[in-house]
Design a protein around this motif. Structure first.
Motif, PDB file in Angstrom:
ATOM      1  N   GLY A   1      31.713  72.768  53.664  1.00 45.89           N
ATOM      2  CA  GLY A   1      32.064  72.684  55.080  1.00 45.89           C
ATOM      3  C   GLY A   1      31.065  73.394  55.961  1.00 45.89           C
ATOM      4  N   SER A   2      30.554  74.529  55.499  1.00 46.35           N
ATOM      5  CA  SER A   2      29.554  75.272  56.272  1.00 46.35           C
ATOM      6  C   SER A   2      28.263  74.466  56.412  1.00 46.35           C
ATOM      7  CB  SER A   2      29.265  76.615  55.596  1.00 46.35           C
ATOM      8  OG  SER A   2      30.427  77.412  55.541  1.00 46.35           O
ATOM      9  N   ALA A   3      27.865  73.790  55.322  1.00 44.55           N
ATOM     10  CA  ALA A   3      26.647  72.966  55.367  1.00 44.55           C
ATOM     11  C   ALA A   3      26.818  71.800  56.339  1.00 44.55           C
ATOM     12  CB  ALA A   3      26.314  72.464  53.973  1.00 44.55           C
ATOM     13  N   LEU A   4      27.983  71.152  56.293  1.00 41.41           N
ATOM     14  CA  LEU A   4      28.237  70.020  57.204  1.00 41.41           C
ATOM     15  C   LEU A   4      28.267  70.490  58.656  1.00 41.41           C
ATOM     16  CD1 LEU A   4      30.974  68.144  55.134  1.00 41.41           C
ATOM     17  CD2 LEU A   4      28.604  67.440  55.485  1.00 41.41           C
ATOM     18  N   ALA A   5      28.838  71.668  58.903  1.00 44.71           N
ATOM     19  CA  ALA A   5      28.871  72.199  60.267  1.00 44.71           C
ATOM     20  C   ALA A   5      27.465  72.489  60.779  1.00 44.71           C
ATOM     21  CB  ALA A   5      29.734  73.465  60.308  1.00 44.71           C
ATOM     22  N   ALA A   6      26.613  73.055  59.914  1.00 43.89           N
ATOM     23  CA  ALA A   6      25.228  73.336  60.311  1.00 43.89           C
ATOM     24  C   ALA A   6      24.476  72.039  60.597  1.00 43.89           C
ATOM     25  CB  ALA A   6      24.524  74.133  59.217  1.00 43.89           C
ATOM     26  N   ALA A   7      24.702  71.014  59.764  1.00 44.01           N
ATOM     27  CA  ALA A   7      24.043  69.721  59.972  1.00 44.01           C
ATOM     28  C   ALA A   7      24.525  69.072  61.263  1.00 44.01           C
ATOM     29  CB  ALA A   7      24.299  68.808  58.780  1.00 44.01           C
ATOM     30  N   ASP A   8      25.837  69.152  61.551  1.00 44.43           N
ATOM     31  CA  ASP A   8      26.374  68.567  62.783  1.00 44.43           C
ATOM     32  C   ASP A   8      25.791  69.257  64.014  1.00 44.43           C
ATOM     33  OD1 ASP A   8      27.879  66.766  61.361  1.00 44.43           O
ATOM     34  OD2 ASP A   8      29.739  67.942  61.461  1.00 44.43           O
ATOM     35  N   ALA A   9      25.617  70.588  63.935  1.00 38.22           N
ATOM     36  CA  ALA A   9      25.044  71.322  65.064  1.00 38.22           C
ATOM     37  C   ALA A   9      23.597  70.892  65.305  1.00 38.22           C
ATOM     38  CB  ALA A   9      25.115  72.822  64.794  1.00 38.22           C
ATOM     39  N   ALA A  10      22.848  70.702  64.226  1.00 37.77           N
ATOM     40  CA  ALA A  10      21.458  70.258  64.371  1.00 37.77           C
ATOM     41  C   ALA A  10      21.397  68.845  64.940  1.00 37.77           C
ATOM     42  CB  ALA A  10      20.758  70.318  63.006  1.00 37.77           C
ATOM     43  N   LYS A  11      22.257  67.973  64.452  1.00 37.09           N
ATOM     44  CA  LYS A  11      22.260  66.590  64.938  1.00 37.09           C
ATOM     45  C   LYS A  11      22.692  66.530  66.410  1.00 37.09           C
ATOM     46  CE  LYS A  11      24.642  65.291  61.227  1.00 37.09           C
ATOM     47  NZ  LYS A  11      25.377  64.450  60.235  1.00 37.09           N
ATOM     48  N   SER A  12      23.631  67.384  66.799  1.00 34.93           N
ATOM     49  CA  SER A  12      24.058  67.416  68.198  1.00 34.93           C
ATOM     50  C   SER A  12      22.928  67.858  69.121  1.00 34.93           C
ATOM     51  CB  SER A  12      25.254  68.375  68.354  1.00 34.93           C
ATOM     52  OG  SER A  12      26.372  67.909  67.623  1.00 34.93           O
ATOM     53  N   ALA A  13      22.003  68.655  68.588  1.00 35.19           N
ATOM     54  CA  ALA A  13      20.846  69.102  69.379  1.00 35.19           C
ATOM     55  C   ALA A  13      19.726  68.069  69.390  1.00 35.19           C
ATOM     56  CB  ALA A  13      20.336  70.433  68.837  1.00 35.19           C
ATOM     57  N   GLY A  14      19.952  66.920  68.742  1.00 34.37           N
ATOM     58  CA  GLY A  14      18.956  65.854  68.738  1.00 34.37           C
ATOM     59  C   GLY A  14      18.027  65.868  67.545  1.00 34.37           C
ATOM     60  N   THR A  15      18.272  66.741  66.576  1.00 33.14           N
ATOM     61  CA  THR A  15      17.432  66.807  65.373  1.00 33.14           C
ATOM     62  C   THR A  15      17.878  65.770  64.362  1.00 33.14           C
ATOM     63  OG1 THR A  15      17.022  69.167  65.706  1.00 33.14           O
ATOM     64  CG2 THR A  15      16.641  68.288  63.485  1.00 33.14           C
ATOM     65  N   PHE A  16      16.923  65.140  63.726  1.00 27.16           N
ATOM     66  CA  PHE A  16      17.193  64.109  62.732  1.00 27.16           C
ATOM     67  C   PHE A  16      17.181  64.757  61.346  1.00 27.16           C
ATOM     68  CE2 PHE A  16      16.689  60.150  60.427  1.00 27.16           C
ATOM     69  CZ  PHE A  16      17.342  59.233  61.233  1.00 27.16           C
ATOM     70  N   VAL A  17      18.317  64.715  60.622  1.00 26.40           N
ATOM     71  CA  VAL A  17      18.441  65.349  59.310  1.00 26.40           C
ATOM     72  C   VAL A  17      18.277  64.290  58.213  1.00 26.40           C
ATOM     73  CG1 VAL A  17      19.909  66.715  57.771  1.00 26.40           C
ATOM     74  CG2 VAL A  17      20.002  67.084  60.255  1.00 26.40           C
ATOM     75  N   ILE A  18      17.365  64.576  57.260  1.00 26.48           N
ATOM     76  CA  ILE A  18      17.070  63.629  56.170  1.00 26.48           C
ATOM     77  C   ILE A  18      17.228  64.355  54.834  1.00 26.48           C
ATOM     78  CG2 ILE A  18      15.360  62.049  55.178  1.00 26.48           C
ATOM     79  CD1 ILE A  18      13.950  62.044  57.897  1.00 26.48           C
ATOM     80  N   PRO A  19      18.263  64.049  54.041  1.00 20.57           N
ATOM     81  CA  PRO A  19      18.400  64.671  52.717  1.00 20.57           C
ATOM     82  C   PRO A  19      17.580  63.922  51.655  1.00 20.57           C
ATOM     83  CG  PRO A  19      20.542  63.968  53.634  1.00 20.57           C
ATOM     84  CD  PRO A  19      19.460  63.281  54.390  1.00 20.57           C
ATOM     85  N   VAL A  20      16.926  64.698  50.780  1.00 19.19           N
ATOM     86  CA  VAL A  20      16.254  64.158  49.597  1.00 19.19           C
ATOM     87  C   VAL A  20      16.968  64.772  48.389  1.00 19.19           C
ATOM     88  CG1 VAL A  20      14.105  64.051  48.268  1.00 19.19           C
ATOM     89  CG2 VAL A  20      14.049  63.905  50.771  1.00 19.19           C
ATOM     90  N   PHE A  21      17.626  63.929  47.586  1.00 19.54           N
ATOM     91  CA  PHE A  21      18.526  64.415  46.546  1.00 19.54           C
ATOM     92  C   PHE A  21      18.016  64.020  45.166  1.00 19.54           C
ATOM     93  CE2 PHE A  21      22.716  63.951  44.220  1.00 19.54           C
ATOM     94  CZ  PHE A  21      22.931  65.314  44.097  1.00 19.54           C
ATOM     95  N   ILE A  22      17.936  65.004  44.266  1.00 19.66           N
ATOM     96  CA  ILE A  22      17.476  64.775  42.892  1.00 19.66           C
ATOM     97  C   ILE A  22      18.663  64.937  41.949  1.00 19.66           C
ATOM     98  CG2 ILE A  22      15.879  65.444  41.062  1.00 19.66           C
ATOM     99  CD1 ILE A  22      15.139  66.811  44.469  1.00 19.66           C
ATOM    100  N   SER A  23      19.001  63.883  41.202  1.00 19.73           N
ATOM    101  CA  SER A  23      20.109  63.959  40.255  1.00 19.73           C
ATOM    102  C   SER A  23      19.860  62.978  39.118  1.00 19.73           C
ATOM    103  CB  SER A  23      21.433  63.626  40.941  1.00 19.73           C
ATOM    104  OG  SER A  23      22.505  63.637  40.009  1.00 19.73           O
ATOM    105  N   PRO A  24      19.952  63.437  37.847  1.00 21.49           N
ATOM    106  CA  PRO A  24      19.678  62.531  36.718  1.00 21.49           C
ATOM    107  C   PRO A  24      20.730  61.449  36.546  1.00 21.49           C
ATOM    108  CG  PRO A  24      20.470  64.666  35.931  1.00 21.49           C
ATOM    109  CD  PRO A  24      20.250  64.803  37.402  1.00 21.49           C
ATOM    110  N   THR A  25      21.926  61.658  37.066  1.00 18.34           N
ATOM    111  CA  THR A  25      22.993  60.657  36.973  1.00 18.34           C
ATOM    112  C   THR A  25      23.571  60.406  38.357  1.00 18.34           C
ATOM    113  OG1 THR A  25      24.643  62.380  36.521  1.00 18.34           O
ATOM    114  CG2 THR A  25      23.589  61.323  34.610  1.00 18.34           C
ATOM    115  N   TYR A  26      24.167  59.241  38.529  1.00 20.09           N
ATOM    116  CA  TYR A  26      24.765  58.914  39.822  1.00 20.09           C
ATOM    117  C   TYR A  26      26.125  59.585  39.927  1.00 20.09           C
ATOM    118  CZ  TYR A  26      26.743  56.364  43.730  1.00 20.09           C
ATOM    119  OH  TYR A  26      27.334  56.043  44.927  1.00 20.09           O
ATOM    120  N   ASP A  27      26.331  60.332  40.994  1.00 15.90           N
ATOM    121  CA  ASP A  27      27.602  60.997  41.256  1.00 15.90           C
ATOM    122  C   ASP A  27      28.012  60.640  42.679  1.00 15.90           C
ATOM    123  OD1 ASP A  27      29.578  62.927  42.064  1.00 15.90           O
ATOM    124  OD2 ASP A  27      29.039  64.123  40.306  1.00 15.90           O
ATOM    125  N   GLY A  28      29.056  59.807  42.791  1.00 14.16           N
ATOM    126  CA  GLY A  28      29.468  59.316  44.102  1.00 14.16           C
ATOM    127  C   GLY A  28      29.859  60.413  45.068  1.00 14.16           C
TER     128      GLY A  28
END
Length: 403
Positions: A340-367
């Motif tokens: 929840g803290s991570a999502l809140a930080a991302a929402d605050a950045a997006k509200s300020a007009g910043t574009f957030v791009i995650p790059v995720f490394i995982s050996p298996t698919y986890d929905g």
């Protein structure tokens, strides 16, 4: 003497004055036992029902001496021991083509096809069998064209002209160009000025190779679970080296665009650290050479907040801001509601007009994990790969997303 010992006459303390004249006993005149004239037991008529030594439970070698391979055409350059090989490069040994899959290629003990050890299989994979060479020939295979040129155009016009000309020609050419002078700069361009913050994950999962003991690898310790062979303790493992190399390539590609831009580097584990503030791509590129792996948990909230705080301090308010967060897991810090803290930080950045791009490394698919990363993203898009060495495959797409 001790209790239970039997006393014996004491030997003289001085040797006799002269040697004895005769031997104490004469040797026997014949052997005490006559040798047998025949073997003690005749050989059995039938072989034993089972072998005297059972087969071993494991093969004598760790791997077969040859693997079934397919033909791949000409051979690349022959393998040279103790030489640098990039991931994806190929080399030939005794007619077999090997492809480098690790930063250990070319180092001691990783010679491809080595029959004395299977260690090389961690750094090379067999591609196929080759023959000849893939180098270009010095001259064309044919000295002249194989066929003459096509027939010349017809000597007369078509049989029937069109019903009417499409447009009559103008009476006279225009005396001068319609514009008095070219514009000072192009009127339209697809690139835009920007600032970008790259956040690199230094948590224990990056280097502990999925250890069942859950080591956070603080300071790359314990080395037996965290540190890769032939990698310094500062870098710690091949995965983190691949993460740094990928970040360096992104900075270089974006830095070569004909725009105004600045870069920020943030590293995070238990908390986020500003490794390089708003700077040119040259300075940022060099700063990536001095990152020291920290280990620890995963604090996405602190990383995103520090990126946004630094981007917001830029004096160029007209630039677009981007946060690229590279990670291999979900949030584990702060202790209370890390996701929840991570999502809140991302929402605050997006509200300020910043574009957030995650790059995720995982050996298996986890929905669930992909869903979490999608919620962090500005567009709901996630750049995901199966391992750190595959990060280079998404570089072009990521650069296009920013530019």
């Amino acid at each position: 003497g001790f209790f239970g010992e039997r006393k014996s006459p004491c030997p003289t303390e001085q040797p006799s004055s002269s040697p004895t004249l005769t031997t104490s006993e004469a040797p026997s005149s014949s052997p005490s036992i006559q040798p047998t004239l025949v073997p003690s037991d005749p050989p059995s008529n039938d072989p034993s029902l089972r072998p005297s030594i059972l087969p071993t439970s494991i093969p004598s070698t760790n791997f077969p001496t040859k693997s079934p391979v397919i033909g791949v055409g000409g051979c690349p350059d022959s393998y040279v021991p103790m030489s640098y090989y990039e991931i994806g490069s190929r080399a030939e040994v005794e007619g077999i083509v090997y492809e480098c899959t690790s930063y250990a290629c070319g180092t001691f003990g990783f010679d491809p096809g080595d029959n004395s050890s299977s260690l090389w299989r961690q750094a090379w994979q067999i591609i196929g069998e080759c023959s000849g060479t893939i180098a270009p020939t010095l001259s064309p295979t044919t000295p002249k064209p194989t066929s003459p040129p096509t027939s010349p155009p017809t000597s007369s016009p078509t049989k029937y002209p069109t019903a009417m000309p499409s447009h009559p020609p103008t009476n006279i050419p225009t005396p001068i160009p319609t514009q008095p002078a070219p514009t000072a700069s192009p009127t339209c361009t697809s690139e835009k000025d920007f600032n970008v913050c790259i956040a690199l994950d230094m948590s224990g999962s990056v280097c502990n190779a999925g250890s069942i003991f859950g080591n956070e690898c603080y300071g790359c310790s314990p080395a037996m679970f965290c540190q890769s062979f032939f990698v310094s303790k500062n870098t710690c493992c091949h995965n983190f080296q691949a993460e740094v190399d990928f970040s360096r390539s992104i900075v270089e590609s974006l830095g070569n665009l004909p725009t105004e831009k600045s870069f920020v580097i943030v590293q995070f584990g238990d908390w986020a650290v500003l490794a390089s503030g708003l700077a040119s791509y040259e300075d940022t590129y060099n700063s990536l050479n001095w990152l020291d792996y920290s280990g620890g948990a995963t604090n996405h909230a602190d990383a995103i907040s520090l990126c946004q705080e630094t981007l917001a301090s830029s004096s160029y308010s007209d630039r677009e801001n981007f946060i690229i967060i590279i990670t291999d897991g979900v949030s584990t810090l702060p202790m209370v509601d890390p996701s929840g803290s991570a999502l809140a930080a991302a929402d605050a950045a997006k509200s300020a007009g910043t574009f957030v791009i995650p790059v995720f490394i995982s050996p298996t698919y986890d929905g669930d994990k992909i869903g979490f990363m999608s919620d962090l993203s500005s567009k709901g898009e996630v750049f995901d790969v199966s391992d750190f060495e595959s990060l280079s495959t998404i570089e072009d797409m990521l650069v296009n997303q920013v530019s």
